[in-house]
Write an enzyme that holds these catalytic residues in place. Structure first.
Site, mmCIF file in Angstrom:
data_model
loop_
_atom_site.group_PDB
_atom_site.id
_atom_site.type_symbol
_atom_site.label_atom_id
_atom_site.label_comp_id
_atom_site.label_asym_id
_atom_site.label_seq_id
_atom_site.Cartn_x
_atom_site.Cartn_y
_atom_site.Cartn_z
ATOM 1 N N LEU A 251 24.156 76.923 25.395
ATOM 2 C CA LEU A 251 22.814 77.675 25.174
ATOM 3 C C LEU A 251 23.451 79.098 25.118
ATOM 4 O O LEU A 251 24.236 79.600 26.270
ATOM 5 C CB LEU A 251 22.095 77.480 26.357
ATOM 6 C CG LEU A 251 21.336 76.327 26.686
ATOM 7 C CD1 LEU A 251 20.496 76.266 28.234
ATOM 8 C CD2 LEU A 251 20.153 76.148 25.410
ATOM 9 N N HIS A 252 23.002 79.930 24.499
ATOM 10 C CA HIS A 252 23.678 81.325 24.602
ATOM 11 C C HIS A 252 22.369 82.325 24.170
ATOM 12 O O HIS A 252 22.422 83.682 24.121
ATOM 13 C CB HIS A 252 24.691 81.549 23.788
ATOM 14 C CG HIS A 252 24.841 81.708 22.090
ATOM 15 N ND1 HIS A 252 24.409 80.198 21.589
ATOM 16 C CD2 HIS A 252 24.738 82.689 21.514
ATOM 17 C CE1 HIS A 252 24.430 80.805 20.264
ATOM 18 N NE2 HIS A 252 24.782 82.072 20.076
#
Ligand code: UD1
Length: 363
Positions: A205-206
Site C-alpha cells: 500500500l503506498h
C-alpha cells in the site's frame, strides 16, 4: 548515431527502463544516457534495483529527493533543464506516470526535443490521482506513444491523438518480469519468513489517496489483520505508508491469531519471488496488477478504479475498493476459486524490441 536519453526516478521506472535499456544497448546505432532524477533515493527503493536489473550506474543522478508534489516537480524540472541543455539528445524517452515523467516531458517540450512516452494511454479517469495528470500531460506532449494494450490505444484516440503517433508494443515491465522471474522464484523468498509456498499472502500500500487518509487506512489495516488470521500476510512497507501508520499510532498487533508482518521495502528479485510463491496479493499498486497477471497469482486491488483495465478482463485482477467489508468478501471469494486467466495480447517479453525496431526507423 542516435543519442537517446532515458529519464527514470522511481522503483517502477527502473523496472520498465531495464528491458528498454538492454534492447537499445544491443544496437550500435544508439548511444544511451541514463538520467536518474533521484525521486527515489533509499538503497531499497533505488540502488538495489539498478544492481539486480543489470542497469548501469546512471550517467547522472540529479538528487532531487522528496517534497510536496509541486516542489518535487519544480526541482526536477530545473535540474533536468540543465542536464538536457548540456547533453541535448535526439530522443528523450520517459516511462510510466510518476512526477519525474511529468517533469521530463515538460522540460523536453520547452526545449523542443523529440519525445517518446513508454506505457502511454493508461487512464484511471480519476484526476485526484497525481499519476493521472502526469499521464495525460506526458501523452499530450510526447511525439511517439508506446502503449501496452488496445484499451490504451482507444483512450488516446478518444482524446483526439492521431493514430500515427500510437504504437501498441506490449509491456516493457512484463519483458523485465519474464527475464528475471526464474532467478526470482529460485530465491524461495518465503523461506526466510518460515512460510511455505502458496500458504501466505503479500500486501503493498503506498498511494497517497489511500494511506494519507486515516479513515481509509484504518479500514484497510483492519481488513488485513482479519485476513491474516487465516493466511499470514507479508507487507513490505513503503516509507510513506510507514509514516502514516506511525502517525495513526495504531497498534498493529490485533491480538490472537493475527499474522500481518510489516517488513522493510524489498528489492526486485525478492519481491517478485515472494509474489510468485504467494496465494494472493492485496495491493494499491498499478504495476503489481500487471505482474500478478503474468505470475497467475490472484490480485485484489484496493482501489476504486484502475488504469490497468486490461488486467480485469485478461488477467487475475479484481477491483475491490478500500472498504473493510468489501476486502474481506473478495478475499473469501479468492480463497474458494481457481485462478482463470489469459495473457493480454503482446505481453510476450518482446515489447522493448518492438520499440527499438520503431526507433531505428526514425530519421
Ligand atoms: C511514487 C509515484 C507513484 C509510484 C511510486 C512507486 C508520483 C506522484 N508517485 O510514489 O506513482 O507508484 O513512486 O513507489 O510520482 N521516500 C523515502 N525514500 C525514498 C523515496 C521516498 O523515504 O527513496 C518517502 C519520502 O518521505 C517521500 C515519500 O516517501 O516524501 C513519497 O515519495 P514520492 O517519490 O514523493 O512518492 P511515492 O509515494 O514513492
Amino acid at each position: 548515431m542516435k543519442r537517446v536519453t532515458i529519464v527514470v526516478g522511481t522503483r517502477p521506472n527502473f523496472v520498465k527502463a531495464a528491458s528498454l535499456y538492454a534492447a537499445l544497448k544491443a544496437e550500435p546505432e544508439f548511444t544511451i544516457r541514463l538520467v536518474h532524477t533521484g525521486q527515489h533515493y533509499d538503497y531499497n527503493m533505488a540502488d538495489i534495483f539498478f544492481r539486480e536489473l543489470r542497469l548501469p550506474v546512471p550517467d547522472v543522478n540529479l538528487g532531487v529527493g522528496s517534497g510536496t508534489q509541486t516542489w518535487q516537480i519544480a526541482h526536477t524540472m530545473l535540474a533536468l533543464e540543465e542536464e538536457l541543455k548540456h547533453h541535448g539528445p535526439s530522443l528523450l524517452v520517459t516511462v510510466g506516470d510518476v512526477n519525474s515523467t511529468l517533469a521530463a516531458c515538460l522540460v523536453g517540450s520547452k526545449l523542443h526535443l523529440r519525445m517518446a512516452h513508454v506505457e502511454a494511454g493508461l487512464r484511471s479517469y480519476d484526476r485526484r490521482m497525481s499519476e493521472e495528470t502526469n499521464r495525460i500531460v506526458a501523452d499530450a506532449l510526447s511525439d511517439l506513444l508506446f502503449t501496452t494494450s488496445s484499451d490504451a490505444d482507444a483512450n488516446l484516440i478518444a482524446e483526439g491523438v492521431p493514430a500515427c503517433r500510437i504504437f501498441c508494443v506490449g509491456n516493457v515491465m512484463v519483458d523485465t518480469l519474464l527475464t528475471f522471474q526464474a532467478s526470482a522464484r529460485a530465491m524461495s523468498a518465503w523461506e526466510q519468513y518460515g512460510l511455505s509456498e502458496g500458504k501466505y499472502g503479500v500486501v503493498t500500500l503506498h498511494r497517497a489517496e489511500a494511506v494519507d487518509d486515516p479513515n481509509t487506512l484504518i479500514g484497510m489495516l483492519d481488513a488485513l489483520q482479519e485476513i491474516s488470521r487465516q493466511l499470514p500476510l507479508i507487507f513490505p512497507v513503503h516509507p510513506r505508508t510507514k509514516l502514516s501508520i506511525q502517525t495513526l499510532a495504531k497498534g498493529l498487533d490485533a491480538g490472537s491469531g493475527a499474522d500481518l508482518r510489516l517488513v522493510e521495502p524489498m528489492g526486485y528479485l525478492s519481491f517478485i519471488g515472494l509474489m510468485a510463491g504467494s496465494r494472493v496479493v492485496l495491493s494499491d499498486s498499478g504495476g503489481i496488477q500487471a505482474e500478478t497477471t503474468m505470475l497467475s497469482i490472484p490480485c485484489l486491488t484496493l482501489r476504486d478504479n484502475t488504469e490497468y483495465t486490461i488486467t480485469l478482463t485478461h488477467g487475475t485482477n479484481q477491483l475491490v475498493g478500500t472498504k473493510r467489508e468489501a476486502i474481506l468478501a473478495a478475499f473469501d471469494r479468492v480463497m474458494s476459486n481457481q485462478v482463470s486467466q489469459q495473457t493480454p495480447p503482446l505481453w510476450d517479453g518482446k515489447a522493448a524490441h518492438r520499440i527499438v525496431d520503431i526507433l531505428k526507423q526514425l530519421d
